[in-house]
Design an enzyme around this catalytic site. Structure first.
Site, PDB file in Angstrom:
ATOM      1  N   SER A 121     -34.755  16.037  13.914  1.00  0.00           N
ATOM      2  CA  SER A 121     -33.811  14.924  13.963  1.00  0.00           C
ATOM      3  C   SER A 121     -33.626  14.276  12.592  1.00  0.00           C
ATOM      4  CB  SER A 121     -34.316  13.868  14.952  1.00  0.00           C
ATOM      5  OG  SER A 121     -33.524  12.697  14.892  1.00  0.00           O
ATOM      6  N   TYR A 144     -26.864  13.260  11.816  1.00  0.00           N
ATOM      7  CA  TYR A 144     -25.994  12.124  12.091  1.00  0.00           C
ATOM      8  C   TYR A 144     -25.186  11.846  10.831  1.00  0.00           C
ATOM      9  CZ  TYR A 144     -28.343  10.641  16.437  1.00  0.00           C
ATOM     10  OH  TYR A 144     -28.839  10.575  17.703  1.00  0.00           O
ATOM     11  N   THR A 170     -24.541  15.484  15.838  1.00  0.00           N
ATOM     12  CA  THR A 170     -24.458  14.717  17.075  1.00  0.00           C
ATOM     13  C   THR A 170     -23.335  13.707  16.947  1.00  0.00           C
ATOM     14  OG1 THR A 170     -26.814  14.959  17.551  1.00  0.00           O
ATOM     15  CG2 THR A 170     -25.677  13.142  18.621  1.00  0.00           C
ATOM     16  N   LYS A 243     -23.060  18.602  19.043  1.00  0.00           N
ATOM     17  CA  LYS A 243     -23.832  18.115  20.185  1.00  0.00           C
ATOM     18  C   LYS A 243     -23.174  16.869  20.764  1.00  0.00           C
ATOM     19  CE  LYS A 243     -28.569  16.891  21.566  1.00  0.00           C
ATOM     20  NZ  LYS A 243     -28.375  15.509  22.045  1.00  0.00           N
ATOM     21  N   HIS A 267     -26.351  12.876  25.861  1.00  0.00           N
ATOM     22  CA  HIS A 267     -27.423  12.208  25.113  1.00  0.00           C
ATOM     23  C   HIS A 267     -28.562  11.807  26.032  1.00  0.00           C
ATOM     24  CE1 HIS A 267     -27.784  10.997  20.864  1.00  0.00           C
ATOM     25  NE2 HIS A 267     -28.689  10.132  21.279  1.00  0.00           N
TER      26      HIS A 267
END
Length: 386
Positions: A121, A144, A170, A243, A267
């Site tokens: 992440s 992100y 994402t 995603k 999510h």
């Protein structure tokens, strides 16, 4: 299938009382503070979508088949890169030191030991370089978008240099509504849970002016748009996955714009509360993009039968989120590796009894819809955990 730990497994530290992958959830509830468990287990708002994710699996039965030759069976697959040993990927989960002091480093070790692709992440507690060093050869980086393109590009270049094989951007959580369950439990993110990858990057600029909406002109001010996705695609040679895809029109648009693959996900119920279950959205997305586009699934997986159902409805592989965190909280790297072992064996047993020797044999004809008024015992059992 009897998944009881052998004496040898028990001697290496696998906790007692784990007979299936989902048992780690109950053990995590005992190991973690109540407020922390509420944050991890909860979704957004009133948990409508979170509950829908789990309930959707109970709407399907799996057809057993007889006298099928599965003696050469396996779970190998390819998602456009190196071959994978199985279709279980570790979802990107932020701030894993919330449940274990070595957080993502332990998860990466488990991924390496089990030949599992881990998605690190952007909001990890350890730097993406350190996670890459601890993990195996197959790893992806979840991205992100940052408030500036320069900051976003810096993350991309670091992921490329660290040997990540794909970017998974994402896009479904430019706003992440609060979990009422976590708020009522009194959860507060510990001060030492910080995103290590963002150290040194500029903070988001001040946003709302007097009279502006805190949402529209505030939180959404730096949210990415289609041009940002096109820009990202042009900046890297890595395959870029998306995603958070739920609507078939969005899926088609991303494929047209060059996405390497899609992740059908809401999510984990932590974005729009009231969105449909990921499993309900999956068949429409698959139908729209056809068989040529890889599609992953995320949302509510707790057992091998869930994995089978997701693949029968159109997924090529699945992401494991909360189960990963529960196992990490209970037993670190060993717990995550053991959970993956159990989950893979549950899937293999399901495949064998359904007459599917390979993942390619799993399809819609393997499932039977349950009557609309039938409630699964699993759903009732899950309700007891909340």
């Amino acid at each position: 299938m009897n998944a009881q730990p052998t004496p040898a497994e028990a001697a290496t530290g696998i906790p007692a009382g784990v007979f299936c992958a989902q048992d780690y959830e109950a053990l995590a509830a005992k190991a973690l503070a109540g407020a922390t468990m509420a944050y991890i287990a909860g979704g957004a708002g009133r948990d409508q979508t979170l509950d829908a994710n789990r309930a959707a699996f109970g709407q399907w039965s799996i057809w057993p088949r007889l006298l099928r030759d599965v003696g050469a069976g396996h779970t190998r697959l390819s998602l456009g890169g190196p071959a994978l040993a199985h279709p279980l990927l570790l979802a990107p989960v932020a701030f894993q030191t919330l449940v274990h002091p070595r957080g993502e480093i332990e998860t990466a070790r488990a991924a390496h030991a089990t030949e599992t692709c881990m998605l690190a992440s952007t909001l990890s507690s350890f730097r993406l370089e350190d996670i890459a060093s601890a993990g195996g050869p197959t790893r992806w980086f979840q991205l992100y978008f940052q408030p500036s393109r320069d900051a976003t590009l810096a993350l991309v270049r670091r992921a490329e240099a660290a040997g990540y094989g794909a970017l998974v951007v994402t896009l479904d959580a430019p706003i992440q509504p609060a979990s009422l369950r976590a708020l009522r439990a009194g959860f507060r993110m510990p001060a030492d849970c910080v995103p290590a990858n963002l150290a040194g990057l500029p903070a988001a600029p001040a946003t709302a002016e007097p009279g502006d909406s805190r949402i529209f002109q505030g939180m959404m001010r730096t949210a990415p748009g289609w041009d940002d996705f096109d820009w990202l695609r042009a900046q890297t040679r890595l395959p870029v996955w998306v995603k958070g895809v739920m609507h078939p029109d969005d899926a088609a648009q991303f494929v047209q714009r060059g996405a390497a693959g899609l992740v059908v996900s809401n999510h984990g119920g932590r974005s729009l509360d009231g969105a449909p279950a990921s499993l309900r959205a999956l068949p429409a997305v698959r139908a729209r993009v056809g068989k040529g586009t890889p599609v992953l699934f995320d949302g509510g997986i707790r057992c091998g039968e869930d994995v089978f159902k997701a693949m029968a409805l159109g997924a090529d592989a699945v992401l494991i989120g909360r189960l990963q965190v529960y196992a990490l909280a209970v037993a670190g790297a060993l717990g995550v590796a053991h959970m993956l072992k159990l989950l893979r064996e549950e899937l293999e047993a399901c495949m064998a009894l359904a007459g599917c020797a390979t993942l390619a044999d799993i399809g819609p004809d393997c499932l039977l819809p349950k009557p609309a008024n039938a409630e699964s015992p699993q759903r009732a059992a899950d309700a007891d955990l909340h």
